[in-house]
Design an enzyme around this catalytic site. Structure first.
Site, PDB file in Angstrom:
ATOM      1  N   GLU A  86      -8.003   3.972  -3.279  1.00 45.63           N
ATOM      2  CA  GLU A  86      -8.294   2.467  -3.456  1.00 45.63           C
ATOM      3  C   GLU A  86      -9.099   1.791  -2.581  1.00 45.63           C
ATOM      4  OE1 GLU A  86      -4.653   0.724  -2.752  1.00 45.63           O
ATOM      5  OE2 GLU A  86      -4.390  -0.572  -4.782  1.00 45.63           O
ATOM      6  N   GLY A 132       0.596  -0.870   0.168  1.00 47.52           N
ATOM      7  CA  GLY A 132       0.110  -0.102  -0.148  1.00 47.52           C
ATOM      8  C   GLY A 132       1.071   1.133   0.257  1.00 47.52           C
ATOM      9  N   GLU A 157       6.492  -0.197  -5.575  1.00 41.41           N
ATOM     10  CA  GLU A 157       5.446  -0.780  -6.490  1.00 41.41           C
ATOM     11  C   GLU A 157       4.793  -0.642  -5.456  1.00 41.41           C
ATOM     12  OE1 GLU A 157       5.913  -1.579  -9.205  1.00 41.41           O
ATOM     13  OE2 GLU A 157       7.873  -1.811  -9.172  1.00 41.41           O
TER      14      GLU A 157
HETATM   15  P1  NAD Z   1       0.456  -3.440   3.098  1.00 38.62           P
HETATM   16  O1  NAD Z   1       0.830  -2.260   2.805  1.00 38.62           O
HETATM   17  O2  NAD Z   1      -0.188  -3.827   4.136  1.00 38.62           O
HETATM   18  O3  NAD Z   1       1.681  -4.907   3.343  1.00 38.62           O
HETATM   19  C1  NAD Z   1       2.567  -5.359   2.342  1.00 38.62           C
HETATM   20  C2  NAD Z   1       3.819  -5.811   2.923  1.00 38.62           C
HETATM   21  O4  NAD Z   1       4.325  -4.658   3.402  1.00 38.62           O
HETATM   22  C3  NAD Z   1       3.292  -6.851   3.795  1.00 38.62           C
HETATM   23  O5  NAD Z   1       4.352  -7.893   3.938  1.00 38.62           O
HETATM   24  C4  NAD Z   1       3.433  -6.436   5.336  1.00 38.62           C
HETATM   25  O6  NAD Z   1       3.081  -7.179   6.386  1.00 38.62           O
HETATM   26  C5  NAD Z   1       4.265  -5.689   5.633  1.00 38.62           C
HETATM   27  N1  NAD Z   1       4.202  -3.926   6.376  1.00 38.62           N
HETATM   28  C6  NAD Z   1       3.464  -2.938   6.465  1.00 38.62           C
HETATM   29  N2  NAD Z   1       3.576  -2.478   7.889  1.00 38.62           N
HETATM   30  C7  NAD Z   1       5.377  -2.768   7.506  1.00 38.62           C
HETATM   31  C8  NAD Z   1       6.149  -1.299   7.963  1.00 38.62           C
HETATM   32  N3  NAD Z   1       6.045  -0.335   9.024  1.00 38.62           N
HETATM   33  N4  NAD Z   1       7.523  -2.017   7.237  1.00 38.62           N
HETATM   34  C9  NAD Z   1       7.687  -2.643   6.284  1.00 38.62           C
HETATM   35  N5  NAD Z   1       6.289  -3.409   6.184  1.00 38.62           N
HETATM   36  C10 NAD Z   1       5.112  -3.479   6.382  1.00 38.62           C
HETATM   37  O7  NAD Z   1      -0.503  -4.254   1.927  1.00 38.62           O
HETATM   38  P2  NAD Z   1      -1.669  -5.238   1.429  1.00 38.62           P
HETATM   39  O8  NAD Z   1      -2.647  -4.735   1.743  1.00 38.62           O
HETATM   40  O9  NAD Z   1      -0.384  -6.513   1.666  1.00 38.62           O
HETATM   41  O10 NAD Z   1      -1.509  -5.011  -0.369  1.00 38.62           O
HETATM   42  C11 NAD Z   1      -2.537  -4.880  -0.833  1.00 38.62           C
HETATM   43  C12 NAD Z   1      -1.820  -2.915  -1.442  1.00 38.62           C
HETATM   44  O11 NAD Z   1      -0.192  -3.373  -2.320  1.00 38.62           O
HETATM   45  C13 NAD Z   1      -2.467  -2.461  -2.352  1.00 38.62           C
HETATM   46  O12 NAD Z   1      -2.155  -0.779  -2.503  1.00 38.62           O
HETATM   47  C14 NAD Z   1      -2.032  -2.664  -3.799  1.00 38.62           C
HETATM   48  O13 NAD Z   1      -2.414  -2.155  -4.823  1.00 38.62           O
HETATM   49  C15 NAD Z   1      -0.455  -3.033  -3.430  1.00 38.62           C
HETATM   50  N6  NAD Z   1       0.283  -3.616  -4.627  1.00 38.62           N
HETATM   51  C16 NAD Z   1       0.608  -3.202  -5.280  1.00 38.62           C
HETATM   52  C17 NAD Z   1       1.244  -3.883  -6.702  1.00 38.62           C
HETATM   53  C18 NAD Z   1       2.736  -2.961  -7.569  1.00 38.62           C
HETATM   54  O14 NAD Z   1       2.282  -3.980  -8.573  1.00 38.62           O
HETATM   55  N7  NAD Z   1       1.940  -1.506  -8.044  1.00 38.62           N
HETATM   56  C19 NAD Z   1       1.023  -5.231  -6.838  1.00 38.62           C
HETATM   57  C20 NAD Z   1       0.662  -5.902  -6.221  1.00 38.62           C
HETATM   58  C21 NAD Z   1       0.159  -5.247  -4.818  1.00 38.62           C
END
Ligand code: NAD
Length: 497
Positions: free
Chosen positions: A391, A235, A256
Site C-alpha cells: 500500500e 495501517g 479497519e
Molecule cells: P497508522 O496505523 O500509522 O495510525 C493510525 C492511528 O493509530 C493513529 O492515531 C496512530 O497514532 C495510532 N497508532 C500508531 N501506533 C499505535 C500503537 N502502537 N498503538 C495504538 N495506536 C497506534 O495509520 P495512518 O498512517 O494514520 O493511516 C493510514 C492507514 O490507515 C492506511 O493504511 C489506510 O489504508 C488505513 N485506513 C483504513 C481505513 C479502513 O476503513 N479500512 C480507513 C482509513 C484509513
C-alpha cells in the site's frame, strides 16, 4: 498558490468533562500540508493522561450515566450533534482542508457525511432489537444487546472527522463510554467535535479524548484492563500490533486496515466512464484513501488506448492548495508521508516499471513548502513488484494487463489485502460473476468509491476484522446476552433430598 493565514489554534484534550493540558505540558505542532506552516499546537498526551481518561470512562460506564439512560435520550443527543455539525459545516470543512490538505469540496462532503452518520445511528438506537426463542417448557429464552463497556477508539489522518464519527456515533448510540485518540497529525476537527459534544450536553466522563503518539497513548489504551474493546482504523502493521497487545486482556477488537484494491476494466465497459472512475478511484484524496483503486487491471484489447487516455487525463488534474479555487487534488498530509510516497516512486523505477504520467514532487510556483506530488501511474509492472503488492497510500496507480476473466480474478486477489474492488463491464452477468470471486469486503460494479452509512464497511484478509457502519457496525459495539426465564418456579430435583 493561495497563501492562507490563520491564527495558531491551541488544542487541548478532553478528560472527564474538562479541557486538559498534557501532564508534562508538552505540545505538538500541527502543520498545514499545503504550506508547511504551523496552524495549531496540540497537547501531547502521556501515559498518565491516557490512564486518567480510561478511569473517567470506566467510572462513567460503571455508574450507568449513559448506558442506563433511555435510548430516546441518546438518540436526541446524536441528533443535536448532527445539527451542530451542520451549523458549523463551513468552519469544519475549512479546518479539515487546512489540517489534512484535501480540496474543500472533499472536506465539505466529509462533514455532510459525518452529520448523516450521527442521524443514521440516532435512528437505529430506538428501533427494536433482541430476540426470543421457543425452548423446552417451562423455560423462555431471550436475547438482549448491551453496550460492550469502555471502548478505545483510535483513528488515522486521512478522514480526520469522518473516521472519528464512524466510531463515535455507533459507540455512543449503543451506550458505551469511550477513550478516543485522533491521529497526532490531524487533531483539529476531532477537537471541534468534542466541543460539540460538550455543548450538546454529554455527561462528563462518557467521551474522553487523548491526543498523542500511537506508541505511547495508543499502547496505554490497548494494554489497559479497564478498556473492554479497541476499535481501530489505520495501517495493517499497527493493526497487527494492536491485536497482539489486546490479546493479553482478551479485548474485543475491530480493525479497519489498509488496502491495495483492484479496479478491473473489461473491454466491453463504457470506455470513457471507466477511465473517469479509474482516475477518481486512485486520485481522489490524493490516493490517501484506504479503499483507493490503486491497481487498475485492463483487458488486453483496450490496454494501450486506456493507458494513453488515462495518462492524458491524469496530467490535466489541477493540483494545489485545498482552499484554492479549482483545486482537484491537494497535497499529501505530511513531510514524512511525502517522503514515503516519493520513496515508493523510486522503488517502482528501480523495479523496472515505467512511469506514464507524473512521478515527481511539485515544487514550482510556491509549492516547495507544501507536500505536493504529481498524479502518477506505472505500467510494465508484474505482480511481484513491491509497488503492486504494498500500500503506497498516495497518488500512485499501477496499470496491469489481463487476457482472460480468470487471469483478472487471479491478479485482483493476488495481494495480502482484501478491502475493496470494482468491475467495469456492460455484461451484467460477467460483472457480477467476477465481483463474487473478489476476496474483498467493499465492491462496486461500474462505479468506484461511494460509501453509505447504511451499508457495512470493512475488509477481508489483512484488511481487517469486523465492519463499520450499518447495523453491522452497531453490532461491533454491543455484547449479546441470553436470559433464560423459568416460567414454573419449582425445585429441579436433580439430586435426591
Ligand atoms: P497508522 O496505523 O500509522 O495510525 C493510525 C492511528 O493509530 C493513529 O492515531 C496512530 O497514532 C495510532 N497508532 C500508531 N501506533 C499505535 C500503537 N502502537 N498503538 C495504538 N495506536 C497506534 O495509520 P495512518 O498512517 O494514520 O493511516 C493510514 C492507514 O490507515 C492506511 O493504511 C489506510 O489504508 C488505513 N485506513 C483504513 C481505513 C479502513 O476503513 N479500512 C480507513 C482509513 C484509513
Amino acid at each position: 498558490m493561495v497563501e492562507v493565514k490563520v491564527d495558531t489554534l491551541e488544542l487541548n484534550m478532553y478528560i472527564d468533562g474538562q479541557w486538559t493540558k498534557s501532564s508534562n505540558n508538552d505540545m505538538r505542532s500541527v502543520i498545514n500540508p499545503a504550506t508547511g506552516e504551523e496552524i495549531a499546537r496540540a497537547s501531547e498526551g502521556t501515559v498518565e493522561d491516557a490512564k486518567k481518561a480510561i478511569q473517567a470512562a470506566r467510572n462513567a460506564f460503571d455508574t450507568g450515566v449513559w448506558s442506563e439512560v433511555p435510548a430516546t435520550e441518546r438518540a436526541n443527543f446524536l441528533l443535536k450533534v448532527a445539527d451542530k455539525i451542520d451549523e458549523h459545516a463551513e468552519e469544519l470543512a475549512r479546518l479539515e482542508t487546512l489540517d489534512n490538505g484535501k480540496p474543500l469540496r472533499e472536506a465539505e462532503a466529509d462533514i455532510a457525511d459525518a452529520a448523516a452518520c450521527f442521524r443514521y445511528y440516532a435512528g437505529i438506537v430506538t428501533k427494536p432489537d433482541g430476540e426470543t426463542y421457543h425452548v423446552a417448557d417451562p423455560m423462555q429464552a431471550m436475547v438482549v444487546r448491551e453496550p460492550v463497556g469502555v471502548c478505545g477508539l483510535i483513528v488515522p489522518w486521512n478522514f480526520p472527522l469522518l473516521m472519528s464519527v464512524w466510531k463515535l456515533a455507533p459507540a455512543l448510540a449503543a451506550g458505551n463510554t469511550v477513550v478516543f485518540k485522533p491521529s497526532e497529525v490531524t487533531p483539529i476537527t476531532p477537537t471541534k467535535l468534542f466541543e460539540i459534544f460538550e455543548e450538546a450536553g454529554l455527561p462528563k466522563g462518557v467521551a474522553n479524548m487523548v491526543m498523542g503518539a500511537g506508541n505511547i497513548v495508543g499502547d496505554a489504551i490497548t494494554e489497559s484492563p479497564d478498556v473492554d474493546m479497541i476499535s481501530f482504523t489505520g495501517g495493517t502493521k499497527t493493526g497487527k500490533h494492536i491485536m497482539k497487545k489486546a490479546a493479553d486482556t482478551m479485548k474485543k477488537v475491530s480493525l479497519e486496515l489498509g488496502g491495495k484494491s483492484p479496479n478491473i476494466i473489461f473491454a466491453d465497459a463504457d470506455f470513457e466512464v471507466a477511465v473517469d472512475f479509474a482516475l477518481f478511484g486512485i486520485y481522489c484524496g490524493a490516493g490517501q484513501v484506504c479503499s483507493a483503486g490503486s491497481r487498475i487491471l485492463v483487458e488486453e484489447s483496450i490496454y494501450e488506448r486506456f493507458v494513453n487516455r488515462f495518462a492524458e487525463r491524469a496530467k490535466q488534474i489541477k493540483v494545489g492548495s485545498g482552499l484554492a479555487e479549482g483545486t482537484e487534488m491537494g497535497p499529501l498530509v505530511s513531510q514524512q508521508h511525502l517522503e514515503k510516497v516519493l520513496n515508493y516512486i523510486e522503488i517502482g523505477k528501480e523495479e523496472g516499471a515505467r512511469v506514464i504520467c507524473g512521478g515527481n514532487r511539485i515544487t514550482e510556483n510556491g509549492y516547495d513548502k507544501g507536500y505536493f506530488v504529481e498524479p502518477t501511474a506505472f505500467v510494465d509492472v508484474d505482480q511481484n513488484m513491491r509497488i503492486v503488492q504494498e500500500e503506497i497510500f498516495g497518488p500512485v496507480a499501477v496499470i496491469q494487463k489481463f487476457r482472460t476473466e480468470e487471469e483478472a480474478i487471479q491478479l485482483a486477489n493476488g495481494t495480502k489485502y482484501g478491502l475493496a474492488g470494482a468491475v467495469f463491464s456492460n455484461d451484467g452477468t460477467k460483472a457480477l460473476r467476477v465481483i463474487k470471486k473478489l476476496r474483498s469486503g467493499i465492491t462496486w460494479i461500474n462505479s468506484y468509491h461511494p460509501t453509505y452509512n447504511e451499508a457495512p464497511w470493512g475488509g477481508y484478509k489483512e484488511s481487517g476484522i469486523g465492519r463499520s457502519l450499518g447495523t453491522y457496525g452497531f453490532d461491533e459495539f454491543q455484547e449479546i446476552k441470553q436470559i433464560n426465564i423459568n416460567l414454573q418456579v419449582e425445585p429441579v430435583q436433580w439430586f435426591e433430598k
